[in-house]
Design an enzyme around this catalytic site. Structure first.
Site, mmCIF file in Angstrom:
data_model
loop_
_atom_site.group_PDB
_atom_site.id
_atom_site.type_symbol
_atom_site.label_atom_id
_atom_site.label_comp_id
_atom_site.label_asym_id
_atom_site.label_seq_id
_atom_site.Cartn_x
_atom_site.Cartn_y
_atom_site.Cartn_z
ATOM 1 N N ASP A 64 -15.155 6.408 -32.661
ATOM 2 C CA ASP A 64 -16.297 6.491 -33.759
ATOM 3 C C ASP A 64 -17.469 7.565 -32.706
ATOM 4 O O ASP A 64 -18.579 8.046 -33.422
ATOM 5 C CB ASP A 64 -16.989 5.459 -33.947
ATOM 6 N N HIS A 65 -17.538 7.354 -31.604
ATOM 7 C CA HIS A 65 -18.597 8.200 -30.655
ATOM 8 C C HIS A 65 -18.307 9.601 -30.516
ATOM 9 O O HIS A 65 -19.094 10.718 -30.842
ATOM 10 C CB HIS A 65 -18.634 7.534 -29.440
ATOM 11 N N ASP A 119 -18.948 -2.196 -25.857
ATOM 12 C CA ASP A 119 -19.826 -1.686 -26.460
ATOM 13 C C ASP A 119 -21.111 -2.836 -26.331
ATOM 14 O O ASP A 119 -20.715 -3.713 -26.887
ATOM 15 C CB ASP A 119 -19.542 -1.089 -27.736
ATOM 16 N N ARG A 379 -31.833 2.299 -30.625
ATOM 17 C CA ARG A 379 -32.072 2.953 -29.531
ATOM 18 C C ARG A 379 -32.924 4.164 -29.555
ATOM 19 O O ARG A 379 -32.549 5.060 -30.252
ATOM 20 C CB ARG A 379 -31.074 3.067 -28.493
ATOM 21 N N SER A 534 -26.991 0.534 -22.946
ATOM 22 C CA SER A 534 -25.433 0.657 -23.137
ATOM 23 C C SER A 534 -24.607 -0.266 -22.014
ATOM 24 O O SER A 534 -25.111 -0.485 -21.058
ATOM 25 C CB SER A 534 -25.077 1.951 -23.048
ATOM 26 N N ARG A 536 -21.941 1.187 -20.982
ATOM 27 C CA ARG A 536 -21.169 2.227 -20.397
ATOM 28 C C ARG A 536 -20.883 1.816 -18.850
ATOM 29 O O ARG A 536 -21.698 1.974 -18.219
ATOM 30 C CB ARG A 536 -21.675 3.615 -20.844
HETATM 31 C C1 MIC Z 1 -24.795 3.216 -27.034
HETATM 32 O O1 MIC Z 1 -25.435 2.832 -28.046
HETATM 33 O O2 MIC Z 1 -25.501 3.211 -26.054
HETATM 34 C C2 MIC Z 1 -23.327 3.282 -26.811
HETATM 35 C C3 MIC Z 1 -23.036 4.716 -26.775
HETATM 36 O O3 MIC Z 1 -22.859 2.709 -27.970
HETATM 37 C C4 MIC Z 1 -22.881 2.438 -25.576
HETATM 38 C C5 MIC Z 1 -21.634 2.590 -25.341
HETATM 39 C C6 MIC Z 1 -21.330 3.957 -24.410
HETATM 40 O O4 MIC Z 1 -22.077 4.347 -23.863
HETATM 41 O O5 MIC Z 1 -20.304 4.364 -24.628
HETATM 42 C C7 MIC Z 1 -23.001 1.249 -25.848
HETATM 43 O O6 MIC Z 1 -23.935 0.383 -26.327
HETATM 44 O O7 MIC Z 1 -22.479 0.296 -25.256
HETATM 45 FE FE1 SF4 Z 2 -22.770 3.963 -31.889
HETATM 46 FE FE2 SF4 Z 2 -23.901 2.793 -30.047
HETATM 47 FE FE3 SF4 Z 2 -25.228 3.957 -31.957
HETATM 48 FE FE4 SF4 Z 2 -24.103 2.016 -32.517
HETATM 49 S S1 SF4 Z 2 -25.576 2.032 -31.086
HETATM 50 S S2 SF4 Z 2 -24.069 3.649 -33.718
HETATM 51 S S3 SF4 Z 2 -22.064 2.024 -31.300
HETATM 52 S S4 SF4 Z 2 -23.805 4.951 -30.321
#
Ligand code: MIC
Ligand code: SF4
Length: 640
Positions: A64-65, A119, A379, A534, A536
């Site tokens: 999905d990313h 995630d 975010r 995140s 990550r």
């Molecule tokens: C995010 O919202 O920052 C992400 C992208 O979903 C991350 C995961 C990632 O960095 O791949 C998260 O929330 O863990």
């Molecule tokens: Fe995707 Fe992270 Fe954004 Fe949720 S917060 S939509 S998991 S990138």
């Protein structure tokens, strides 16, 4: 003993440890989820451990990313993930099916089960009464192998909801209110457990908005009871058999209680660039809005989008505004289509994007230079939208729709539209046939790779004598987006550590990588809540690749600290936070870690002889993991 919901689920899954806040506990994990941007690394680590099929009740790999396919990298990752899923007994959700958390809520989350996901917004499933936590990819890989998940027993806060939402206030405003109250570090070390008469007034998708964004409080997770609302939602999803009622015992103990009277909540917005910079929307009255983006795992349910459609019915968005819509799943999209709401939004001038994360992680949909973007996301960290000077405000779908209509923020007192409450649709078409379920016999399945998928190189053990330069000195609330930026170009490198490492801290300090290269090894110095945001693990893995061996901070965010340990980086805190002022970039600190043991104080000595006391709260196992160079080395040494 009387138990709250969190304690009930933990007690039923406890493999080791005692349920005393601050003590280490090990939990049996029933379900796991991964998404593509963290999943490729999780599965590369899984492969490095030489394991056979997953041992969980259910594991799902979502894509999905990284769904933009500008070149071979992302599609190669998708193909790799699909083949790994088939080989090891994992359900695969192809790109475009939807956002992992929305899909998991609709199709797989079960009250009373434990779930960890690579995630940070995995707690979304807390909306259905599942104990769901974000974790690093390696921790998820180990859970898939049947290993217990270790964490610190959290404190449990009761968030008691009274009354019901009024006017244009929505679930998003409840969690924004809590963020304004507690801040982005107010939930660290705690679970937010919702209770009180206001709970019944919220449907599962509304609850999921709240548990989703509990991640921004730094909370371990958030959870709602499982009740009649839960049963109704599961029945609509064709899964009534998964329903299990779950309530706290009357008189159960909580470490803290916060009471929110829902009838006092007003539409709120988090201002740039932190989710806790919350003000009433009324205070932004008149601020022009260049872009509106509706979607993300926080607010992309049918309940959310049908409210947007109600506001846009028969209207057209303002000329100065661009409206982007990313439904959370194909099920949501199909329901919008069936009710005629998609037409309404398109006729109003909205642009339909894929059912994916999209603009939330800067995967397209960036705002114009210094543009104001009102987003229903979770975010708004600086630069995350893909436009470094973009001004992102986090709002509810209702507020976003009014911003689109009027081209500016306006006072909700002037919003003259009668809205019906967010409702579930009359029926929900199943999209289960879109998932690939793994074959019973995986012997003919080949794992397919591409040139951007680079196997992991092993890390060396931590030397006893460290003499490290302070490579960078950072302030409070540094996010993993500061450490390892998102965006289409960089996220496409998630399966290639040598390549992605070149971007560490690039939005904060262009020269960092060059300095780290020259120094070969070093230390990062930071303020409070280092590594929030995140999950990550690249934010630990890539700095480690560049030679970062120690992070000294005033305090750490939970998931990031676990990731540092997993990759052999020593997380230390300053015994005296004022010592932060003594240290500067370029100083050298020598630390002897030979006697590192639980509760020991280490001493860092500066070149001028000055000594700085450094403490930690690591367990004996965590110390052993760091000393051998990380969790992967540790697991391999145990396998021998
Ligand atoms: C995010 O919202 O920052 C992400 C992208 O979903 C991350 C995961 C990632 O960095 O791949 C998260 O929330 O863990
Ligand atoms: Fe995707 Fe992270 Fe954004 Fe949720 S917060 S939509 S998991 S990138």
């Amino acid at each position: 003993m009387k138990k709250n919901i969190t304690q009930k689920i933990i007690a039923a899954h406890l493999m080791d440890g005692e349920m005393i806040p601050g003590h280490e506990i090990a939990l049996k994990i029933d379900q796991t989820l991964t998404q593509d941007a963290t999943g490729t690394m999780a599965y590369l680590q899984w492969e490095a451990m030489d394991l056979s099929r997953v041992k969980t009740e259910l594991s799902v790999s979502y894509v999905d990313h990284n769904t933009l396919q500008m070149g071979f990298r992302n599609p190669d990752d998708h193909r790799y993930l699909r083949s790994v899923a088939a080989k090891y007994g994992i359900i695969f959700s192809p790109p475009g099916t939807g956002i992992c958390h929305q899909l998991h809520l609709e199709n797989f989350a079960i009250p009373g089960k434990t779930l960890i996901g690579s995630d940070s917004h995995t707690p979304t499933a807390g909306g259905i009464g599942s104990l769901a936590m974000g974790a690093g990819g390696l921790s998820v890989a180990l859970a898939m192998a049947g290993e217990a998940y270790t964490l610190t027993m959290p404190q449990i806060f009761s968030i008691r909801l009274e009354g019901s939402l009024q006017g244009y206030a929505s679930a998003k405003d409840i969690i924004l209110h809590l963020l304004g109250l507690l801040s982005v570090k107010g939930g660290v070390g705690a679970v937010m457990e919702y209770s009180g008469p206001g709970v019944n007034t919220l449907s599962v998708p509304e609850r999921a908005t709240i548990t989703n964004m509990g991640a921004e409080l730094g909370a371990t997770t958030s959870i709602f009871p499982s009740d009649e609302q839960t049963r109704v939602f599961l029945a609509l999803m064709g899964r009534e058999h998964d329903y299990l009622p779950l309530q706290a015992d009357h008189g159960a103990h909580y470490d803290r209680e916060i009471v929110i009277d829902l009838s006092t909540i007003v539409p709120l917005a988090a201002q740039p660039h932190m989710p806790d910079l919350v003000v009433p929307v009324a205070e932004l009255d008149g601020l022009a809005v260049d872009q509106v983006a509706i979607g993300s795992c926080t607010n992309s349910s049918y309940a959310d989008l049908q409210q947007v459609a109600q506001i846009l019915t028969g209207e057209h968005i303002a000329d100065n505004t661009d409206l982007l819509l990313s439904p959370g799943s194909k099920q949501v999209l199909k329901m919008l289509m069936a009710q005629g709401f998609l037409d309404t939004i398109l006729d109003a001038g909205g642009r339909l994007l894929e059912c994916a994360c999209g603009p939330c992680i800067g995967m397209g949909g960036s705002p114009q230079s210094s543009g104001v973007s009102a987003r229903t996301f979770n975010r708004n960290f600086e630069g995350r939208s893909g436009t470094l000077d973009g001004q992102v405000y986090l709002v509810s779908p209702i507020t976003a729709a009014f911003c689109a209509l009027q081209g500016k923020f306006t006072n909700p007192a002037t919003w003259n539209k009668t809205l019906s409450k967010p409702s579930l649709p009359p029926t929900a078409p199943s999209i289960r046939h879109l998932f690939s379920f793994p074959p019973e016999d995986d012997s003919s399945v080949q794992i397919l790779r591409g040139p951007n998928i680079v196997p992991l190189t092993a890390f060396d053990p931590l030397p006893n004598n460290l003499d490290l330069p302070v490579l960078i000195k950072l302030g409070d609330n540094i996010t993993t987006d500061h450490i390892m930026p998102a965006g289409a170009a960089i996220t496409a490198l998630r399966s290639n550590i040598p390549a992605i490492s070149r971007h560490v801290f690039e939005r904060v300090d262009q020269d960092f990588v060059h300095r780290a290269d020259k120094a070969n090894q070093g230390l990062v110095l930071a303020g409070e809540n280092y590594g929030q945001g995140s999950s990550r693990e690249h934010a630990a893995l890539a700095p480690r690749h560049l030679g970062v061996r120690v992070v000294v901070a005033k305090s750490f965010a939970r998931i990031h600290k676990a990731n540092l340990i997993n990759f052999g980086i020593l997380p230390l805190t300053l015994a005296n936070p004022l010592d932060y002022n003594i240290l500067a970039q370029g100083d050298r600190l020598s630390i002897n870690v030979h006697d590192l043991a639980p509760a020991t104080i280490l001493h860092g000595t500066l070149t001028n002889g000055q000594s700085i006391a450094l403490q930690h709260d690591l367990t004996a196992t965590e110390i052993a993991i760091i000393k051998v160079g990380g969790l992967l080395n540790w697991v391999k040494s145990k396998q021998k």
